[in-house]
Write an enzyme that holds these catalytic residues in place. Sequence first.
Site, PDB file in Angstrom:
ATOM      1  N   LYS A  11       0.832  -1.200   0.000  1.00  0.00           N
ATOM      2  CA  LYS A  11       0.000   0.000   0.000  1.00  0.00           C
ATOM      3  C   LYS A  11       0.878   1.265   0.000  1.00  0.00           C
ATOM      4  CE  LYS A  11      -3.809  -2.143   2.624  1.00  0.00           C
ATOM      5  NZ  LYS A  11      -4.656  -1.956   3.833  1.00  0.00           N
ATOM      6  N   TYR A  51     -12.385  -2.357  -3.152  1.00  0.00           N
ATOM      7  CA  TYR A  51     -12.901  -2.314  -1.780  1.00  0.00           C
ATOM      8  C   TYR A  51     -14.432  -2.302  -1.737  1.00  0.00           C
ATOM      9  CZ  TYR A  51      -8.271  -1.686   0.341  1.00  0.00           C
ATOM     10  OH  TYR A  51      -6.979  -1.874   0.794  1.00  0.00           O
ATOM     11  N   PHE A  59     -15.104   3.885   7.753  1.00  0.00           N
ATOM     12  CA  PHE A  59     -13.727   4.126   7.334  1.00  0.00           C
ATOM     13  C   PHE A  59     -13.553   4.127   5.811  1.00  0.00           C
ATOM     14  CE2 PHE A  59     -14.083  -0.493   8.047  1.00  0.00           C
ATOM     15  CZ  PHE A  59     -13.555  -1.011   6.877  1.00  0.00           C
ATOM     16  N   ARG A  87      -2.005 -14.338   3.869  1.00  0.00           N
ATOM     17  CA  ARG A  87      -2.730 -13.746   5.006  1.00  0.00           C
ATOM     18  C   ARG A  87      -1.960 -13.976   6.310  1.00  0.00           C
ATOM     19  NH1 ARG A  87      -6.918 -10.127   4.076  1.00  0.00           N
ATOM     20  NH2 ARG A  87      -7.701 -10.664   6.129  1.00  0.00           N
ATOM     21  N   THR A  93      -5.490  -7.664  10.608  1.00  0.00           N
ATOM     22  CA  THR A  93      -5.770  -6.349  10.009  1.00  0.00           C
ATOM     23  C   THR A  93      -5.300  -5.206  10.905  1.00  0.00           C
ATOM     24  OG1 THR A  93      -7.706  -7.296   8.935  1.00  0.00           O
ATOM     25  CG2 THR A  93      -7.611  -4.897   9.055  1.00  0.00           C
ATOM     26  N   ARG A 104       2.678  -6.951   9.412  1.00  0.00           N
ATOM     27  CA  ARG A 104       2.030  -5.886  10.188  1.00  0.00           C
ATOM     28  C   ARG A 104       2.484  -5.906  11.639  1.00  0.00           C
ATOM     29  NH1 ARG A 104      -3.878  -7.210   7.514  1.00  0.00           N
ATOM     30  NH2 ARG A 104      -3.844  -5.694   5.801  1.00  0.00           N
ATOM     31  N   ASN A 114      -1.495  -0.091   7.279  1.00  0.00           N
ATOM     32  CA  ASN A 114      -0.989  -1.418   7.682  1.00  0.00           C
ATOM     33  C   ASN A 114      -0.226  -2.108   6.557  1.00  0.00           C
ATOM     34  OD1 ASN A 114      -3.146  -2.029   6.078  1.00  0.00           O
ATOM     35  ND2 ASN A 114      -4.351  -3.068   7.660  1.00  0.00           N
ATOM     36  N   HIS A 117      -1.871  -5.422   1.480  1.00  0.00           N
ATOM     37  CA  HIS A 117      -3.174  -6.042   1.227  1.00  0.00           C
ATOM     38  C   HIS A 117      -2.951  -7.442   0.688  1.00  0.00           C
ATOM     39  CE1 HIS A 117      -7.230  -6.787  -0.392  1.00  0.00           C
ATOM     40  NE2 HIS A 117      -6.591  -7.313  -1.425  1.00  0.00           N
ATOM     41  N   GLU A 128      -9.919  -9.989  -7.765  1.00  0.00           N
ATOM     42  CA  GLU A 128      -8.954  -8.899  -7.569  1.00  0.00           C
ATOM     43  C   GLU A 128      -7.811  -8.970  -8.587  1.00  0.00           C
ATOM     44  OE1 GLU A 128      -7.858  -8.955  -3.422  1.00  0.00           O
ATOM     45  OE2 GLU A 128      -9.866  -8.332  -2.781  1.00  0.00           O
TER      46      GLU A 128
HETATM   47  P1  IDP Z   1      -7.601  -6.739   5.445  1.00  0.00           P
HETATM   48  O1  IDP Z   1      -6.758  -5.702   4.725  1.00  0.00           O
HETATM   49  O2  IDP Z   1      -6.831  -7.361   6.576  1.00  0.00           O
HETATM   50  O3  IDP Z   1      -8.223  -7.753   4.530  1.00  0.00           O
HETATM   51  P2  IDP Z   1     -10.249  -5.538   5.617  1.00  0.00           P
HETATM   52  O4  IDP Z   1     -11.228  -5.798   6.715  1.00  0.00           O
HETATM   53  O5  IDP Z   1     -10.522  -6.122   4.280  1.00  0.00           O
HETATM   54  O6  IDP Z   1      -8.803  -5.953   6.162  1.00  0.00           O
HETATM   55  O7  IDP Z   1     -10.138  -3.951   5.484  1.00  0.00           O
HETATM   56  C1  IDP Z   1      -9.456  -3.376   4.391  1.00  0.00           C
HETATM   57  C2  IDP Z   1      -8.550  -2.287   4.911  1.00  0.00           C
HETATM   58  O8  IDP Z   1      -9.360  -1.236   5.424  1.00  0.00           O
HETATM   59  C3  IDP Z   1      -7.660  -2.717   6.079  1.00  0.00           C
HETATM   60  O9  IDP Z   1      -6.450  -3.301   5.677  1.00  0.00           O
HETATM   61  C4  IDP Z   1      -7.435  -1.410   6.806  1.00  0.00           C
HETATM   62  O10 IDP Z   1      -6.369  -0.676   6.234  1.00  0.00           O
HETATM   63  C5  IDP Z   1      -8.746  -0.659   6.561  1.00  0.00           C
HETATM   64  N1  IDP Z   1      -9.638  -0.815   7.710  1.00  0.00           N
HETATM   65  C6  IDP Z   1     -10.350  -1.906   8.051  1.00  0.00           C
HETATM   66  N2  IDP Z   1     -11.058  -1.708   9.181  1.00  0.00           N
HETATM   67  C7  IDP Z   1     -10.791  -0.427   9.539  1.00  0.00           C
HETATM   68  C8  IDP Z   1     -11.229   0.388  10.633  1.00  0.00           C
HETATM   69  O11 IDP Z   1     -12.005  -0.031  11.499  1.00  0.00           O
HETATM   70  N3  IDP Z   1     -10.716   1.659  10.678  1.00  0.00           N
HETATM   71  C9  IDP Z   1      -9.846   2.144   9.748  1.00  0.00           C
HETATM   72  N4  IDP Z   1      -9.424   1.415   8.706  1.00  0.00           N
HETATM   73  C10 IDP Z   1      -9.881   0.141   8.607  1.00  0.00           C
HETATM   74 MG    MG Z   2      -9.641  -7.525   3.112  1.00  0.00          MG
END
Ligand code: IDP
Ligand code: MG
Length: 152
Positions: A11, A51, A59, A87, A93, A104, A114, A117, A128
């Site tokens: 990212k 997304y 968010f 993963r 996450t 992470r 973080n 992805h 994707e």
């Molecule tokens: P992932 O990247 O681990 O698959 P997802 O739930 O798919 O996590 O969320 C996508 C991205 O959105 C996350 O990597 C993170 O950067 C952001 N994100 C997810 N939940 C939150 C939140 O509660 N607050 C702020 N950013 C979030």
């Molecule tokens: Mg995700």
Amino acid sequence: MTAERTLVLVKPDGVQRGLIGEVVARLERRGLHLVGLKLMVIDEDLAARHYAEHVGKPFYPGLVRFITSAPVVAMVWEGPDAVALVRSTMGATNPAASAPGTIRGDLAVSIGTNIVHGSDSPARAEVEIGLFFHTKELVSWGSAVAEWTLGG
Ligand code: IDP
Ligand code: MG
């Protein structure tokens, strides 16, 4: 056996912090196989498709602003269970819950930044990969060490 493929993004925060090599090195050392790679800027349309599952969440606007704000590195990695392997190498996450030893868990502090992805299921990975790459951009190549990493 058809090897599984998954989409990985370094990212914008990972690119800005000089962590492209770090992410690539960890996935290479894990034993996964790189079949596609490019530096690019994600536009609003691609961000919305990528997304889509998060549309409407609080968010979401910040997430789209962030992911479109600067270049990312998009990659496709291949191997048995590539989705789950990526993963587990990424970590949870929220970096506060990511285990040490994960990308992470070792390198990030904030859920919004973080670093990386990875697709969350084989079905999602296929979608994707199709969003980010043309089929002809993905190169299958024989690995001389596959029998040592993939079990022959
Ligand atoms: P992932 O990247 O681990 O698959 P997802 O739930 O798919 O996590 O969320 C996508 C991205 O959105 C996350 O990597 C993170 O950067 C952001 N994100 C997810 N939940 C939150 C939140 O509660 N607050 C702020 N950013 C979030
Ligand atoms: Mg995700």
